[in-house]
Design an enzyme around this catalytic site. Structure first.
Site, PDB file in Angstrom:
ATOM      1  N   LYS A 112       0.772  -1.119  -0.022  1.00  0.00           N
ATOM      2  CA  LYS A 112      -0.107  -0.064  -0.218  1.00  0.00           C
ATOM      3  C   LYS A 112       0.782   1.407  -0.189  1.00  0.00           C
ATOM      4  O   LYS A 112       0.393   2.507  -0.277  1.00  0.00           O
ATOM      5  CB  LYS A 112      -0.908  -0.023   1.088  1.00  0.00           C
ATOM      6  CG  LYS A 112      -2.002  -1.033   1.100  1.00  0.00           C
ATOM      7  CD  LYS A 112      -3.102  -0.767   1.744  1.00  0.00           C
ATOM      8  CE  LYS A 112      -4.250  -1.692   1.314  1.00  0.00           C
ATOM      9  NZ  LYS A 112      -5.377  -1.904   2.374  1.00  0.00           N
ATOM     10  N   LYS A 194      -4.883 -11.513  -5.777  1.00  0.00           N
ATOM     11  CA  LYS A 194      -6.007 -11.788  -4.991  1.00  0.00           C
ATOM     12  C   LYS A 194      -7.134 -10.920  -5.395  1.00  0.00           C
ATOM     13  O   LYS A 194      -6.916  -9.684  -5.782  1.00  0.00           O
ATOM     14  CB  LYS A 194      -6.018 -11.972  -3.493  1.00  0.00           C
ATOM     15  CG  LYS A 194      -5.765 -10.398  -3.157  1.00  0.00           C
ATOM     16  CD  LYS A 194      -5.809 -10.332  -1.503  1.00  0.00           C
ATOM     17  CE  LYS A 194      -5.471  -8.963  -1.076  1.00  0.00           C
ATOM     18  NZ  LYS A 194      -6.061  -8.419   0.321  1.00  0.00           N
ATOM     19  N   LYS A 197     -11.073  -5.532  -2.923  1.00  0.00           N
ATOM     20  CA  LYS A 197     -12.390  -4.262  -3.185  1.00  0.00           C
ATOM     21  C   LYS A 197     -11.737  -3.221  -4.020  1.00  0.00           C
ATOM     22  O   LYS A 197     -12.590  -2.587  -4.377  1.00  0.00           O
ATOM     23  CB  LYS A 197     -12.394  -3.878  -1.716  1.00  0.00           C
ATOM     24  CG  LYS A 197     -12.875  -4.968  -0.840  1.00  0.00           C
ATOM     25  CD  LYS A 197     -13.391  -4.293   0.588  1.00  0.00           C
ATOM     26  CE  LYS A 197     -13.447  -5.223   1.742  1.00  0.00           C
ATOM     27  NZ  LYS A 197     -12.934  -4.691   3.197  1.00  0.00           N
TER      28      LYS A 197
END
Ligand code: TYM
Length: 330
Positions: A112, A194, A197
């Site tokens: 991130k 993966k 969202k």
């Protein structure tokens, strides 16, 4: 006494079948056997900037989804993290017992913060707040997807470290609970990463509230290979293997049985059946969501949940403060 389960989901929108098969499905299964505490972790959601109105909406969306997938507020405590002050309070205590070295190794932080020289402190400390969530409730079991494994390990390390220093019974050392098949659902448009969202393409995921047309489009366009045989091999055939996984967990049929059933059949036929299975599983969730999302009952459930969670949290904080010598009020 029943063992205690704790877990949480971030209110960031686009809750998808990976979240469901890796985590939410376990939440529901566990509530009959254990004392379960399920949280909507809004403090985690603000580690990256969020619009206040969107955040509020997403909190209520996740709460309604919790109920829609089958959580029962009579059996499970359901609440919003920031409504219980103990989370932030314990996080500070744990921050004083964790190290920048171990936090720098967290792969989610590395992902991130990639590219930026200076990341938000909250993003760096994210796993410590997660440890606080779990340890605040003396949780024995934490049902999560595989991507949270490293965070659970860190939680255990911190708990053991504090227990060694401040007394063995300061914290319960929790165990992660990972499902074999649902623990890592991959993106439909790229089965090497993966399902998430935040991925830009909506076709990369199936959200729990997607309608039939969108589910169909995502599955029919899902990436496979040119070899055309329906066989599970995550390394050589990640696309079809991911779809087999999804089919298996939604239908309860073993992957080997699916391979046998679809021998000689093409990807098109397999995908068509998978659409039906997924639509069948998600339609009742979507209907129940619509019923409760705007009901007055939803906020009452969250308020009641926060009050019940706060009783446990206060008790833990009393113990922690006493072991650390903090404060003078009992
Ligand atoms: P979050 O909100 O990203 O995801 C919620 C749950 O869904 C699982 N998950 C997946 N499982 C299978 N396949 C996928 N593609 C997939 N994507 C996500 C996650 O593993 C998670 O179980 N840090 C946590 C929230 C959290 C928490 C906690 C969890 C905060 N405090 C304390 C447990 C205990 C998170 O970001 O989840």
């Amino acid at each position: 006494m029943k063992k205690r389960v704790f877990s949480g989901v971030q209110p960031t929108g686009n809750i998808h079948i990976g979240n469901y098969l890796g985590a939410l499905k376990q939440f529901v299964e566990l509530q009959n056997e254990y004392e379960c505490v399920y949280c909507i972790v809004d403090l985690h959601a603000i580690t990256l900037p969020k619009d206040a109105e969107d955040l509020h909406k997403h909190i209520l969306d996740v709460a309604a989804l919790y109920l829609a997938v089958g959580l029962d507020p009579k059996k499970s405590v359901i609440f919003v993290q920031s409504d219980v002050p103990g989370h932030a309070e314990l996080a500070w205590v744990l921050m004083c017992n964790s190290y920048t070295g171990e936090l720098s190794r967290m792969t989610q932080f590395k992902d991130k913060s990639r590219g930026s020289e200076s990341a938000p402190t909250g993003l760096f400390a994210y796993p410590v707040l997660m440890a606080a969530d779990i340890l605040l409730y003396d949780a024995d079991i934490v049902p999560v997807g595989n991507d949270q494994k490293q965070h659970i390990e860190l939680t255990r390390d911190i708990a053991i470290r504090v227990n060694n220093k401040y007394g063995e019974n300061t914290f319960v050392v929790p165990d992660g609970r990972f499902l074999k098949e649902g623990a890592r659902i991959m993106a439909l448009d790229n089965p090497l990463v993966k399902m998430s969202k935040s991925a830009e393409s909506d076709l990369s995921r199936i959200s729990l509230l997607d309608d039939e047309a969108k589910i169909k489009k995502s599955i029919m366009k899902a990436e496979t290979d040119s070899d055309g045989t329906i066989r599970y091999d995550m390394e050589k055939k990640p696309g079809i293997s991911n779809l087999l996984n999804i089919y298996s967990v939604f239908s309860g049929t073993a992957i080997a049985d699916l391979e046998a059933e679809y021998t000689g059949k093409g990807y098109g036929a397999f995908k068509k059946d998978l659409v039906e299975i997924v639509v069948g599983a998600l339609s009742p969730i979507r209907e129940r969501f619509e019923e409760i999302r705007y009901s007055k009952e939803l906020e009452d459930i969250l308020k009641d949940g926060a009050a019940r969670a706060d009783v446990i949290a206060k008790e833990t904080m009393r113990r922690v403060k006493s072991h650390f010598g903090l404060g003078i009020c009992k």
